[in-house]
Design a protein around this motif. Sequence first.
Motif, PDB file in Angstrom:
ATOM      1  N   TRP A 134      -0.140  -8.731  -5.826  1.00  0.00           N
ATOM      2  CA  TRP A 134      -0.762  -9.859  -4.776  1.00  0.00           C
ATOM      3  C   TRP A 134      -0.135 -11.075  -5.385  1.00  0.00           C
ATOM      4  CZ3 TRP A 134      -3.535 -11.209  -0.547  1.00  0.00           C
ATOM      5  CH2 TRP A 134      -4.286 -10.086   0.021  1.00  0.00           C
TER       6      TRP A 134
ATOM      7  N   PRO B  67       0.702  -1.232   0.049  1.00  0.00           N
ATOM      8  CA  PRO B  67       0.033  -0.052   0.077  1.00  0.00           C
ATOM      9  C   PRO B  67       0.764   1.053   0.081  1.00  0.00           C
ATOM     10  CG  PRO B  67      -0.833  -1.635   1.584  1.00  0.00           C
ATOM     11  CD  PRO B  67       0.354  -2.250   1.233  1.00  0.00           C
ATOM     12  N   PHE B  68       2.048   1.005   0.274  1.00  0.00           N
ATOM     13  CA  PHE B  68       3.048   2.350   0.447  1.00  0.00           C
ATOM     14  C   PHE B  68       3.719   2.450  -0.628  1.00  0.00           C
ATOM     15  CE2 PHE B  68       2.591   0.586   4.614  1.00  0.00           C
ATOM     16  CZ  PHE B  68       1.921   1.565   5.516  1.00  0.00           C
TER      17      PHE B  68
ATOM     18  N   ALA C 299      -1.331   3.117  -9.502  1.00  0.00           N
ATOM     19  CA  ALA C 299      -1.403   2.527  -8.410  1.00  0.00           C
ATOM     20  C   ALA C 299      -2.435   1.215  -8.105  1.00  0.00           C
ATOM     21  CB  ALA C 299      -2.009   3.604  -7.314  1.00  0.00           C
TER      22      ALA C 299
ATOM     23  N   SER D 171      -1.157  -2.477  -7.186  1.00  0.00           N
ATOM     24  CA  SER D 171      -1.589  -2.847  -6.132  1.00  0.00           C
ATOM     25  C   SER D 171      -2.058  -4.447  -6.361  1.00  0.00           C
ATOM     26  CB  SER D 171      -2.646  -2.110  -5.338  1.00  0.00           C
ATOM     27  OG  SER D 171      -2.022  -0.798  -4.881  1.00  0.00           O
TER      28      SER D 171
END
Length: 433
Positions: A348, A327-328, A340, A344
């Motif tokens: 995963w 997340p950062f 973004a 993200s």
Amino acid sequence: MPLTLRARDRQILRLAVPAFGALIAEPLFLLTDTVIVSHLPAPALGALGVASTVLSALVGLCVFLAYGTTAAVARQIGAGDGRRAVRQGMDGLWLAAGVGLAVIVVVWPLAPYLVQLVGAEGELARQAVTYLRISLLGVPSMLLVLAGTGVLRGMQDTVTPLLVSVGAFVVNAVLNAAFVFWLGWGIAGSAWGTVMAQTLAAGVYLTMMFARHRAPFRPDPTGIRAAGSAGIALVVRTACLQAVLIIATTVATRMGDQQIEAHTIVSRVWTLLAFALDAIAIAGQAITGHALGAGDAAGARAATRRMVVWGIGSGVVLGLLVLMIGPFLPALFNADAVVAGELSAALWVVALLQPVAGVVFVLDGVLIGAGDQGYLAWAGVWTTLAFLPAVLLVVTAGGGLVMLWVALGVWMAARMVTLGLRADGGKWLVIGA
């Protein structure tokens, strides 16, 4: 007398922990470049991704200079012939210098065509060519660093490469920031900073070889030819790996600007994780080569089993770490909302693949240390063929970046199967110097 489990773990960690620090220095070079370049106007970040893909493929093909040298030197040390070990190490350094100069001569005029092959056009291609051509000047130094690192690893010294790598990383970060932001050289400044840092590191390795180990300076044509011939199979194996990564980058490039930016960041994270896992593989190369050189096939197999356990455990830890820091990352790389989101989701897949990658890297290192290059070459061909239908499905079905990384997961699973079957047998357990 066989080593106890605790003694085996100490042996692995003594080599793997410093190797981890040295190995992540190279992806940290790229990660630092990525963070700095991400603050330049578009398409600088995409150009860095394209040029780095080409450069990584070129240098990656020469990784045999480190891996082959590690295995050869470790066998001689295991057999008790330190003088021959140093001689073989020096042959590797001469080969690295020659290959590096040849790469500059051949690739410089081809730079525009290579970035176009990856899918870059217009301003993206122009900036990619700028970065690539400047970086080519540092290729001989990069290859000397590879070979020098391989020599010391074969001597079971992974601490010195760590110290050199940390120093080079600091120099690289300072020079890149100064050239890009202070002098305003743009993406060219990032390339020049890395070239200078790599050149400094190469100078340190050469000084050590001549001062500490008193290596003979005069080249040995027979030894250099032997080192080159032994590396051919590793070149095939590495070419297959690089082909998969280049195809993936090409597919991501054709998805759009946001996708190639996200893929560039995910690739940097993947590379950082891969080098971290490869630390155990480096220990595997040195331990396996040393054990087989000393005639201890049982010890080599026992060490392999233990390192696989370490690889799986490390993969689980790294996968959880990716999920924690994911997340950062968009803010760190100044990513917009679309980038973004892509980043993200793809992370995963990267996290879930880490335990598989842990097994793959360990077994790859063990078989390299055993000198089983012929099998690794054929395994590389077959696993690449397993990847092609998966990535073709992504293209034809219009899949996004997540599906592209799932296709890379198919490739990693195929590698785990081929390497696992080989390690379970006994053909790689060849003893002697």
